[in-house]
Design a protein around this motif. Structure first.
Motif, PDB file in Angstrom:
ATOM      1  N   ILE A   1       0.823  -1.222   0.000  1.00 51.58           N
ATOM      2  CA  ILE A   1       0.000   0.000   0.000  1.00 51.58           C
ATOM      3  C   ILE A   1       0.853   1.267   0.000  1.00 51.58           C
ATOM      4  O   ILE A   1       0.317   2.354  -0.242  1.00 51.58           O
ATOM      5  CB  ILE A   1      -0.982   0.030   1.181  1.00 51.58           C
ATOM      6  CG1 ILE A   1      -0.259  -0.161   2.526  1.00 51.58           C
ATOM      7  CG2 ILE A   1      -2.066  -1.011   0.994  1.00 51.58           C
ATOM      8  CD1 ILE A   1      -1.166   0.033   3.728  1.00 51.58           C
ATOM      9  N   ASP A   2       2.161   1.139   0.245  1.00 47.15           N
ATOM     10  CA  ASP A   2       3.013   2.330   0.198  1.00 47.15           C
ATOM     11  C   ASP A   2       4.469   1.913   0.143  1.00 47.15           C
ATOM     12  O   ASP A   2       4.890   0.952   0.796  1.00 47.15           O
ATOM     13  CB  ASP A   2       2.783   3.212   1.428  1.00 47.15           C
ATOM     14  CG  ASP A   2       3.523   4.541   1.327  1.00 47.15           C
ATOM     15  OD1 ASP A   2       3.126   5.365   0.483  1.00 47.15           O
ATOM     16  OD2 ASP A   2       4.502   4.750   2.073  1.00 47.15           O
ATOM     17  N   THR A   3       5.237   2.645  -0.663  1.00 47.92           N
ATOM     18  CA  THR A   3       6.691   2.587  -0.614  1.00 47.92           C
ATOM     19  C   THR A   3       7.191   4.018  -0.680  1.00 47.92           C
ATOM     20  O   THR A   3       6.543   4.889  -1.257  1.00 47.92           O
ATOM     21  CB  THR A   3       7.293   1.777  -1.785  1.00 47.92           C
ATOM     22  OG1 THR A   3       7.013   2.461  -3.015  1.00 47.92           O
ATOM     23  CG2 THR A   3       6.719   0.368  -1.843  1.00 47.92           C
ATOM     24  N   GLY A   4       8.322   4.275  -0.098  1.00 51.28           N
ATOM     25  CA  GLY A   4       8.861   5.631  -0.143  1.00 51.28           C
ATOM     26  C   GLY A   4      10.130   5.712   0.666  1.00 51.28           C
ATOM     27  O   GLY A   4      10.562   4.742   1.304  1.00 51.28           O
ATOM     28  N   GLU A   5      10.749   6.902   0.650  1.00 56.37           N
ATOM     29  CA  GLU A   5      11.941   7.156   1.450  1.00 56.37           C
ATOM     30  C   GLU A   5      11.629   8.322   2.372  1.00 56.37           C
ATOM     31  O   GLU A   5      11.334   9.435   1.903  1.00 56.37           O
ATOM     32  CB  GLU A   5      13.159   7.444   0.577  1.00 56.37           C
ATOM     33  CG  GLU A   5      14.425   7.574   1.396  1.00 56.37           C
ATOM     34  CD  GLU A   5      15.703   7.378   0.576  1.00 56.37           C
ATOM     35  OE1 GLU A   5      16.793   7.495   1.166  1.00 56.37           O
ATOM     36  OE2 GLU A   5      15.603   7.103  -0.633  1.00 56.37           O
ATOM     37  N   TYR A   6      11.706   8.074   3.672  1.00 54.76           N
ATOM     38  CA  TYR A   6      11.248   9.030   4.674  1.00 54.76           C
ATOM     39  C   TYR A   6      12.389   9.417   5.609  1.00 54.76           C
ATOM     40  O   TYR A   6      13.368   8.675   5.753  1.00 54.76           O
ATOM     41  CB  TYR A   6      10.079   8.434   5.470  1.00 54.76           C
ATOM     42  CG  TYR A   6       8.928   8.065   4.573  1.00 54.76           C
ATOM     43  CD1 TYR A   6       8.126   9.042   3.989  1.00 54.76           C
ATOM     44  CD2 TYR A   6       8.661   6.729   4.259  1.00 54.76           C
ATOM     45  CE1 TYR A   6       7.083   8.714   3.149  1.00 54.76           C
ATOM     46  CE2 TYR A   6       7.616   6.389   3.410  1.00 54.76           C
ATOM     47  CZ  TYR A   6       6.835   7.390   2.854  1.00 54.76           C
ATOM     48  OH  TYR A   6       5.805   7.063   2.003  1.00 54.76           O
ATOM     49  N   PHE A   7      12.238  10.588   6.240  1.00 57.28           N
ATOM     50  CA  PHE A   7      13.333  11.163   7.031  1.00 57.28           C
ATOM     51  C   PHE A   7      13.790  10.206   8.132  1.00 57.28           C
ATOM     52  O   PHE A   7      14.980   9.886   8.235  1.00 57.28           O
ATOM     53  CB  PHE A   7      12.898  12.499   7.641  1.00 57.28           C
ATOM     54  CG  PHE A   7      13.974  13.127   8.487  1.00 57.28           C
ATOM     55  CD1 PHE A   7      15.045  13.761   7.882  1.00 57.28           C
ATOM     56  CD2 PHE A   7      13.938  13.053   9.869  1.00 57.28           C
ATOM     57  CE1 PHE A   7      16.067  14.322   8.647  1.00 57.28           C
ATOM     58  CE2 PHE A   7      14.946  13.601  10.643  1.00 57.28           C
ATOM     59  CZ  PHE A   7      16.014  14.245  10.030  1.00 57.28           C
TER      60      PHE A   7
END
Length: 291
Positions: free
Chosen positions: A207-213
């Motif tokens: 439901i989500d992939t990403g690069e976060y702080f």
């Protein structure tokens, strides 16, 4: 044998057969898969017996829908308890066949998680204005992701450890940096070298992939009915939003992205929007962990 005696005998045989069938139905498992371990504390999971009913009861805690598993012979509510829940008695609202609702008490026992005090350079604790603004933007997005709920029931409630390695971070651990208390640790850290395969803990949908702080490269999986898993600090991601995966299927690799001091996997389990202890969903031996 007279006709009356024959009829009476047939009635007795039929009654005994019906009783045997009923006994088998009552003895039948009320769920088709293993449940997590019951631990009714903040950050834990409570298993609440709801009894028999023709249709699956609807259960809510503080307005949040709760996972219910079983069959007409018996149903169980599987309740995630938020880490910030105060010990005491809460109330589940249980609705059967559209009735007004029954209130069941849920006792939440106190628990003491570990605490660690650290002295570090101030720049490692306080965010710059730019980093703080990025974190606030990401927090809103991730709150939407964490609110995902689909109606399909999970294929299993026993999860795989998603990477091999030592469990290096304790769930619930509260760190105090330079006298400033931080939120308790909401997942399990697994120490492993960069590049180690990370697999889906259970069948689900990305439901989500990403690069976060803070979290670095991250994957979220939806397993159904409010059960989600999150995998953080990945070196690489092998899936995209919308993909479906099977239990044990590779979704990425261990890394050191985000706000970390070294390579490891941070793995979280969310149940009815409550981050709960992942260890409760693993079998006691650790069998089935990713290789």
């Amino acid at each position: 044998m007279t006709r009356n005696l024959l009829n009476r005998t047939l009635r007795i045989v039929a009654a005994r057969a019906a009783a045997a069938c009923l006994a088998l139905a009552v003895a039948a498992p009320v769920y088709a898969f293993d449940l997590p371990r019951h631990r009714s504390v903040p950050g834990g999971v409570a298993i609440v017996d709801l009894g028999p009913a023709q249709a699956r009861p609807q259960v809510a805690l503080d307005g949040e829908p709760i996972l219910v598993v079983g069959n007409p012979a018996g149903w169980k509510a599987v309740v995630g308890i938020r880490l910030d829940t105060d010990p005491g008695t809460r109330e589940l609202v249980v609705r059967r066949d559209g009735d007004a609702g029954q209130r069941l008490p849920l006792a939440v026992a106190p628990v003491r998680y570990a605490e660690q005090s650290l002295r570090v350079a101030p720049g490692k604790v306080d965010l710059s204005p730019e980093d703080l603004a990025r974190y606030e933007r990401e927090r809103a997005h991730l709150a939407d992701v964490a609110a995902t709920r689909t109606e399909a029931a999970p294929a299993s409630l026993q999860l795989l450890q998603p990477a091999p390695g030592r469990r290096s971070g304790t769930f619930g651990l509260r760190r105090v940096f330079n006298g400033q208390s931080r939120n308790p640790h909401s997942g399990m850290d697994i120490a492993a070298p960069t590049g180690t395969a990370v697999v889906a803990a259970a069948a689900g949908r990305v439901i989500d992939t990403g690069e976060y702080f803070f979290n670095g490269r991250t994957v979220w999986l939806d397993h159904g009915s409010g059960l989600l898993t999150m995998y953080c600090h990945l070196d690489s991601v092998s899936v995209r939003a919308g993909d479906t995966v099977e239990a044990g299927e590779r979704i990425g690799a261990v890394g050191a992205t985000g706000r970390v001091t070294g390579p490891h996997l941070h793995w979280s389990v969310s149940l009815n929007r409550a981050m709960v202890d992942p260890a409760l969903f693993l079998d006691a031996s650790g069998a089935g962990a990713a290789k």
